[in-house]
Design an enzyme around this catalytic site. Structure first.
Site, PDB file in Angstrom:
ATOM      1  N   ASN A  35       0.804  -1.226   0.000  1.00  8.73           N
ATOM      2  CA  ASN A  35       0.000   0.000   0.000  1.00  8.73           C
ATOM      3  C   ASN A  35       0.837   1.278   0.000  1.00  8.73           C
ATOM      4  OD1 ASN A  35       0.849  -0.377   2.614  1.00  8.73           O
ATOM      5  ND2 ASN A  35      -1.059   0.258   3.562  1.00  8.73           N
ATOM      6  N   CYS A  36       2.135   1.161  -0.191  1.00  4.54           N
ATOM      7  CA  CYS A  36       3.046   2.316  -0.244  1.00  4.54           C
ATOM      8  C   CYS A  36       2.942   2.981  -1.621  1.00  4.54           C
ATOM      9  CB  CYS A  36       4.471   1.835   0.016  1.00  4.54           C
ATOM     10  SG  CYS A  36       5.751   3.053  -0.311  1.00  4.54           S
TER      11      CYS A  36
END
Length: 109
Positions: free
Chosen positions: A9-10
């Protein structure tokens, strides 16, 4: 085979993955939250680029460390808090790179 380490999710990981995919570069993604890296793998990153490049000093995790922990970052502390690792870590035949850099990534295509 190129390996990319990070967390899914970066935003930087997403940008790097999109870039490599657009370049037609095959890579394996390892999410170190779901598949924790070994001490040996982390040490190989540090041996290649040094602690300064491996640790993400702008991360919330880093900012929440005590001053003593910031002065004494260890393998154990980093393995316990994998978000301390700057992302992405890209491992190729030619070495290790940390962070997303278009010039470095273009050379892979």
């Amino acid at each position: 085979m190129i390996k990319m380490y990070g967390i899914k999710n970066c935003d930087t990981i997403k940008k790097a993955q999109k870039f490599l995919t657009a370049q037609g570069v095959d890579f394996e993604f390892i999410d170190f939250r779901q598949d924790p890296i070994s001490e040996q793998t982390l040490q190989s990153f540090i041996d290649a680029v040094g602690w300064e490049k491996v640790i993400n000093k702008r991360s919330t995790t880093y900012r929440n460390l005590s001053d003593e922990e910031k002065q004494n970052i260890t393998l154990a502390l980093t393995l316990k808090n994998p978000t301390l690792i700057k992302r992405p870590v890209l491992v190729t035949e030619s070495g290790v790179s940390v962070g997303f850099d278009k010039e470095t990534y273009q050379k892979l295509g």
